[in-house]
Design a protein around this motif. Structure first.
Motif, PDB file in Angstrom:
ATOM      1  N   VAL A 207     -38.738  25.404  -4.059  1.00  0.00           N
ATOM      2  CA  VAL A 207     -38.472  24.297  -3.134  1.00  0.00           C
ATOM      3  C   VAL A 207     -38.779  24.716  -1.702  1.00  0.00           C
ATOM      4  O   VAL A 207     -39.433  23.983  -0.945  1.00  0.00           O
ATOM      5  CB  VAL A 207     -36.997  23.831  -3.255  1.00  0.00           C
ATOM      6  CG1 VAL A 207     -36.625  22.895  -2.101  1.00  0.00           C
ATOM      7  CG2 VAL A 207     -36.773  23.130  -4.586  1.00  0.00           C
TER       8      VAL A 207
ATOM      9  N   ALA B  96     -28.981  21.641   0.938  1.00  0.00           N
ATOM     10  CA  ALA B  96     -29.653  22.036  -0.300  1.00  0.00           C
ATOM     11  C   ALA B  96     -29.050  23.320  -0.870  1.00  0.00           C
ATOM     12  O   ALA B  96     -28.899  23.463  -2.096  1.00  0.00           O
ATOM     13  CB  ALA B  96     -31.143  22.225  -0.029  1.00  0.00           C
TER      14      ALA B  96
ATOM     15  N   ARG C 264     -29.398  23.704  -4.919  1.00  0.00           N
ATOM     16  CA  ARG C 264     -30.713  23.197  -5.272  1.00  0.00           C
ATOM     17  C   ARG C 264     -31.816  23.871  -4.463  1.00  0.00           C
ATOM     18  O   ARG C 264     -32.974  23.468  -4.540  1.00  0.00           O
ATOM     19  CB  ARG C 264     -30.770  21.688  -5.056  1.00  0.00           C
ATOM     20  CG  ARG C 264     -29.825  20.917  -5.957  1.00  0.00           C
ATOM     21  CD  ARG C 264     -29.934  19.427  -5.735  1.00  0.00           C
ATOM     22  NE  ARG C 264     -28.971  18.702  -6.536  1.00  0.00           N
ATOM     23  CZ  ARG C 264     -28.808  17.381  -6.494  1.00  0.00           C
ATOM     24  NH1 ARG C 264     -29.564  16.652  -5.692  1.00  0.00           N
ATOM     25  NH2 ARG C 264     -27.909  16.786  -7.247  1.00  0.00           N
ATOM     26  N   MET C 265     -31.455  24.854  -3.676  1.00  0.00           N
ATOM     27  CA  MET C 265     -32.441  25.552  -2.862  1.00  0.00           C
ATOM     28  C   MET C 265     -32.996  26.734  -3.650  1.00  0.00           C
ATOM     29  O   MET C 265     -32.361  27.784  -3.763  1.00  0.00           O
ATOM     30  CB  MET C 265     -31.805  26.020  -1.546  1.00  0.00           C
ATOM     31  CG  MET C 265     -32.756  26.849  -0.666  1.00  0.00           C
ATOM     32  SD  MET C 265     -34.352  26.077  -0.386  1.00  0.00           S
ATOM     33  CE  MET C 265     -33.869  24.672   0.571  1.00  0.00           C
TER      34      MET C 265
ATOM     35  N   SER D 231     -35.528  18.965  -2.932  1.00  0.00           N
ATOM     36  CA  SER D 231     -34.269  19.417  -3.537  1.00  0.00           C
ATOM     37  C   SER D 231     -33.573  18.297  -4.319  1.00  0.00           C
ATOM     38  O   SER D 231     -32.440  18.448  -4.749  1.00  0.00           O
ATOM     39  CB  SER D 231     -33.329  19.978  -2.467  1.00  0.00           C
ATOM     40  OG  SER D 231     -32.989  18.975  -1.531  1.00  0.00           O
TER      41      SER D 231
END
Length: 441
Positions: free
Chosen positions: A274, A264, A269-270, A78
């Motif tokens: 990922v 995350a 950012r997840m 992430s």
């Protein structure tokens, strides 16, 4: 045929299989089961593997292994690790060698996130190394910094290697992790001191960043500080309840994995990509370690049945007349020799059935020895001509860094690590004080 001869045949067969390119767990497990078959018949051979598997399945702390590996991959994939380097870049760029010192700090935090040296090497080589070279840092020094810093991953908790040692030596994982904290931080501090002194004497090795690169508003600096310290907060959320006795080790590992996942998600950012790659990588590494532990338990059971450890102890102490400390030093030297062609897990499972009972018989503390083994493995990783980390760096480094640069770069750091190993051997409380303080509380 004597038991000593059988033991030698087992080791030579295993090494021969490893030299032919067989997987570590396959070579060790095959030799163990075949040896049991010939020694004790059909039932002995079958029961040995089954008994080792049941012992592994019932080892509750093994649940921590996939939790911590998952936590590390989530934080790495992430790009939360990128924030760490930006923080060090901004806050330490005004010092001579500041970015190199910051890289050691990055490696310590990466170690606390992942527990594997390969992760630190990958992040350091892809994030820190290009930036250090672009800023005019000496290529040999920064190559050594990244290799030495990445080795901290197998010592600073949550060390995956110490989980493996705990299973084979039948020691508490929590005590081993706590035993690795002070030696790991001490070694990181010694790296920082070396870099600071070297760059003070030779400023060209680690120049100060230009003023325009450091002229950043304080609000932006504080934002980077908050983002960079997020992994440290996750580590604290995981370890503080454990150290205070509020949670078990397995519960703390679950807290760490959930906290990394939430971090995350909150930082947006997840993604599915990922998550998928983190789970897939976690499954692959966890299964690899479980197979290795299973093979090591089976191999150790044969040695216990043979009484080979007692025979070898008699050879060292009675026939050769060596003192316990001389035997211990010879064992450490053998790790450095094996490190030229084996990784840490392979070294441990090959010699643990012999070394761990021997260390106990000689009267040494197995928790302390676990730290000694880990530090010696770090040194073996970086010892030419075939150190494991040397070839990892060669594969990841840019074209301007040659094999000669990689070899030369590591020499001063190896001396620093040997000094750290010597200090832990002379003063065992460096490793034992923290676990004794926590567990006796």
């Amino acid at each position: 045929m004597s038991y000593e001869t059988i033991a030698i045949l087992m080791f030579s067969s295993m090494m021969l299989m490893l030299l032919t390119g067989q997987r570590v767990f396959g070579a060790i497990g095959f030799v163990a089961v075949v040896s049991a078959f010939f020694l004790w018949g059909d039932r002995g051979g079958y029961d040995l593997g089954f008994s080792a598997a049941m012992k592994l399945m019932k080892w509750y702390p093994l649940l921590t292994l996939p939790m911590f590996i998952f936590m590390g991959y989530i934080l790495s994939n992430s790009r939360i690790a990128d924030d760490l380097y930006k923080m060090f870049h901004v806050w330490m760029g005004g010092l001579r060698g500041g970015l190199a010192i910051g890289t050691i700090g990055l490696m310590v935090l990466i170690s606390a996130m992942n527990g594997l040296s390969v992760a630190g090497m990958a992040i350091g080589a892809t994030i820190a190394l290009p930036e250090l070279l672009k800023r005019g840092y000496d290529k040999q020094m920064v190559t050594g910094v990244i290799q030495a810093g990445s080795s901290l991953g197998i010592l600073v908790p949550p060390s995956v290697v110490l989980v493996l040692y705990a299973m084979i030596a039948r020691q508490p994982v929590g005590q081993l992790w706590l035993a690795g904290v002070l030696p790991g931080l001490m070694m990181a501090g010694m790296f920082v001191l070396y870099i600071a002194v070297r760059c003070w004497v030779q400023p060209s090795l680690g120049p100060v960043l230009p003023k325009e690169d450091r002229d950043i508003p304080m609000a932006e600096k504080l934002a980077l500080l908050r983002a960079g310290l997020l992994p440290l907060g996750i580590f604290a959320a995981m370890m503080v309840p454990f150290v205070n006795g509020w949670t078990s080790l397995v519960e703390s590992s679950a807290i760490g994995a959930i906290a990394a996942l939430l971090a995350a998600v909150l930082k947006r950012r997840m993604t599915w990509d990922v998550f998928y790659h983190s789970v897939r990588s976690t499954l692959g590494i966890s299964c690899m370690f479980m197979w290795i532990i299973l093979a090591a338990l089976a191999f150790g059971a044969v040695f216990d049945g043979l009484g080979a450890v007692k025979a070898i102890e008699d050879v060292f102490t009675e026939k050769l007349g060596l003192s316990p400390w001389m035997i211990l030093i010879l064992m450490q030297l053998s790790f450095i020799l094996m490190g030229t062609f084996l990784d840490d897990t392979a070294m441990l499972v090959i010699v643990a059935p012999l070394y761990v009972p021997l260390v106990k018989a000689l009267g040494f503390d197995l928790i302390w020895y676990g730290v000694l083994y880990t530090i010696t493995t770090q040194i073996a990783y970086m010892t030419p001509p075939f150190g494991y980390n040397l070839f990892l760096m060669r594969a990841m480094a840019p074209p301007e860094i040659g094999l000669k640069d990689i070899y030369v770069s590591i020499i001063p750091f190896v001396f620093v690590m040997v000094l750290a190993l010597t200090l832990v051997m002379i003063f065992p409380d460096i490793a034992l004080w923290l676990p004794e303080s926590v567990y006796n509380k």
